[in-house]
Design an enzyme around this catalytic site. Structure first.
Site, short mmCIF file in Angstrom:
data_model
loop_
_atom_site.label_atom_id
_atom_site.label_comp_id
_atom_site.label_asym_id
_atom_site.label_seq_id
_atom_site.Cartn_x
_atom_site.Cartn_y
_atom_site.Cartn_z
N HIS A 1 -7.54 -32.21 36.31
CA HIS A 1 -6.51 -32.33 37.35
C HIS A 1 -5.53 -33.40 36.89
O HIS A 1 -5.89 -34.34 36.18
CB HIS A 1 -7.19 -32.75 38.66
CG HIS A 1 -6.33 -32.75 39.87
ND1 HIS A 1 -5.40 -33.74 40.11
CD2 HIS A 1 -6.26 -31.90 40.93
CE1 HIS A 1 -4.80 -33.49 41.28
NE2 HIS A 1 -5.30 -32.38 41.79
N ASP B 1 -14.62 -37.59 37.65
CA ASP B 1 -13.91 -37.10 38.83
C ASP B 1 -14.82 -36.09 39.54
O ASP B 1 -15.07 -35.00 39.02
CB ASP B 1 -12.60 -36.44 38.39
CG ASP B 1 -11.87 -35.74 39.52
OD1 ASP B 1 -12.31 -35.83 40.68
OD2 ASP B 1 -10.83 -35.09 39.24
N GLN C 1 -14.30 -31.95 43.09
CA GLN C 1 -14.67 -30.56 43.34
C GLN C 1 -16.18 -30.35 43.44
O GLN C 1 -16.64 -29.26 43.75
CB GLN C 1 -14.09 -29.65 42.25
CG GLN C 1 -12.59 -29.51 42.30
CD GLN C 1 -12.09 -28.90 43.60
OE1 GLN C 1 -12.71 -28.02 44.17
NE2 GLN C 1 -10.94 -29.37 44.06
N LYS D 1 -12.10 -33.69 50.98
CA LYS D 1 -12.77 -32.53 50.39
C LYS D 1 -14.26 -32.50 50.74
O LYS D 1 -14.97 -31.57 50.37
CB LYS D 1 -12.59 -32.52 48.87
CG LYS D 1 -11.14 -32.38 48.42
CD LYS D 1 -11.04 -32.31 46.92
CE LYS D 1 -9.60 -32.44 46.42
NZ LYS D 1 -8.76 -31.32 46.79
N CYS E 1 -2.24 -28.49 40.44
CA CYS E 1 -2.18 -29.79 39.75
C CYS E 1 -2.95 -29.76 38.44
O CYS E 1 -3.63 -30.73 38.07
CB CYS E 1 -2.69 -30.92 40.65
SG CYS E 1 -1.73 -31.16 42.15
#
Length: 454
Positions: free
Chosen positions: A154, A230, A233, A256, A396
């Site tokens: 991302h 990261d 997700q 999220k 993104c």
């Protein structure tokens, strides 16, 4: 709930009843099928209520007062920190609140920039024979050093590192991908003796592919590089334990994870947080200030300048407890079942190309796809007429889309609330897309008065 058992139909129905947004009727006259949790998750009523309850009953400035409201606000605020720490297997003093995961990534990247400019963990510039210290020195970059990311990132985990490389003279390199969008282990040689930091996604927000964390961390450790993960997700869809993953830093996104917008978090090993130079400065981060110098508080306060998103932290804590009550293993199994169904059904449609793995191995329910001959925005509009919400655009992740030879895509993402019936509705709508634009052998559908495609 029993986490060892699968999610039953009755449990799924009860869970769906907790989400007011799932009752919203779309333009076609039916409840919206929400397949856009990869962009932002819907919120259960307990989370919505928790935020308003805080403002109604406990609103006060944290860590600054002796009155009842201030004390209560502080307790709730720190309880939320402890809840997140427990959720990810961390110590409570390793959790730094940020306004989002992007800010958390920028905080780490900026710490590298500050250390490279000679700023030490105490916020003072090293002079003469003064050194940054063993751990602080790990954040210092110069020409010849290497920053490693992946082509699957991302922009939030790519652009900040581009900026750090520009400021410090370090080289930015990346792990490449296999044809189906997985990280290519053959490119691990990029992590060499000059590498100081490796920043990578836990799961791609385009392909859904889960990164080979063990192999990447092992390669980074061999050369003494710091690892930054990261989890945006992954952390709402599978168990995440930062100690088991073995990384040095990880970032999290509340919105999220069924929580409110406006808050994220950075987790870091405490000894590294201690060694990091301060980044955002001002109120709340100081132990003492004179007109010429400042002494900083220890982490996490050292990185939490100014007023904090207190109500949002409290509500995020409620969201995390909601997820924990269902059970992350149970959620992961349900979503894997729905992902397998979606991938199987989408493969039956002519002219659809999935960007990423087409099998359900080592991937999450993030399914980006290209509809031959149809712009993603048009795909999204037709699906909207079918009361199906998907994401359209480059998500993104422009370099990753270039890798697949497209400028943008449509994306459906699975959540804990997704049902087989919703996937059926999505597939029915998707079949109508190419028909509507005259790209299939069936009769072109027409728009009726309420915007529905038939």
């Amino acid at each position: 709930m029993n986490e060892t058992a699968d999610l039953t139909a009755e449990e799924l129905t009860a869970i769906r009843g907790d989400f007011p947004a799932l009752e919203k009727v779309g333009r076609g006259g039916r409840p919206i099928v929400y397949l856009d949790s990869g962009a932002t998750s819907q919120k259960p009523a307990v989370v919505i209520d928790a935020e308003s309850e805080f403002y109604r009953d406990f609103n006060g400035a944290v860590h600054r007062n002796t009155h009842l409201l201030g004390d209560e606000a502080t307790v709730h605020f720190e309880d939320a920190r402890e809840t997140l720490a427990d959720f990810i297997g961390a110590e409570v003093d390793e959790i730094v609140w940020t306004k989002n995961a992007t800010e958390a990534l920028n905080l780490v990247a900026s710490a590298f920039s500050n250390a490279s400019a000679g700023i030490g963990a105490d916020g003072a510039r090293a002079t003469g024979d003064t050194t940054l210290g063993d751990l602080s020195g790990r954040f210092r970059l110069e020409g010849g050093d290497r920053i490693v990311v992946t082509r699957a990132e991302h922009h939030s985990n790519l652009v900040p590192w581009q900026q750090v490389a520009e400021k410090t003279g370090a080289t930015l390199s990346w792990l490449d991908l296999t044809p189906d969008g997985r990280i290519d282990l053959e490119s691990l040689h990029v992590i060499d003796a000059n590498t100081k930091v490796v920043a990578f996604t836990h799961a791609s927000n385009v392909t859904g592919a889960i990164s080979p964390v063990t192999e990447i961390v092992e390669a980074a450790r061999k050369v003494g590089a710091i690892t930054v993960l990261d989890t945006c997700q992954s952390s709402a869809h599978m168990p995440v334990d930062v100690r088991e993953l073995g990384v040095d830093f990880a970032v999290f996104s509340s919105h999220k994870m069924l929580g409110p917008t406006g808050i994220g978090a950075l987790w870091g090993r405490f000894e590294l947080l201690e060694a990091m130079p301060p980044v955002l400065t001002g109120g709340s981060v100081v132990a003492d200030v004179t007109m010429s110098e400042t002494k900083y508080l220890p982490p996490p306060a050292k990185f939490e300048a100014g007023s904090q998103p207190v109500a949002q932290a409290v509500a995020w804590g409620v969201a995390l407890r909601y997820l924990s009550e269902i059970g992350m293993e149970k959620i992961a199994r349900h979503e894997a079942e729905m992902t397998e169904l979606l991938l199987e059904r989408i493969s039956e449609i002519e002219g659809i190309r999935v960007l990423g793995p087409t099998d359900n191995t080592d991937r999450l329910g993030v399914v980006a796809f290209d509809v031959e001959g149809v712009h993603p925005h048009d795909v999204g509009q037709v699906l909207d007429f079918e009361d199906v919400a998907v994401r359209v655009g480059h998500h993104c992740a422009i370099p990753l889309h270039r890798f697949f030879g497209v400028k943008a895509s449509s994306r459906a993402t699975i959540a804990l609330t997704t049902t087989g019936e919703e996937i059926d509705q999505f597939i029915t709508g998707l079949k109508k897309v190419r028909e509507y634009f005259g790209l299939a052998e069936t009769q072109k559908p027409t728009m009726i008065g309420n915007g529905e495609v038939q």
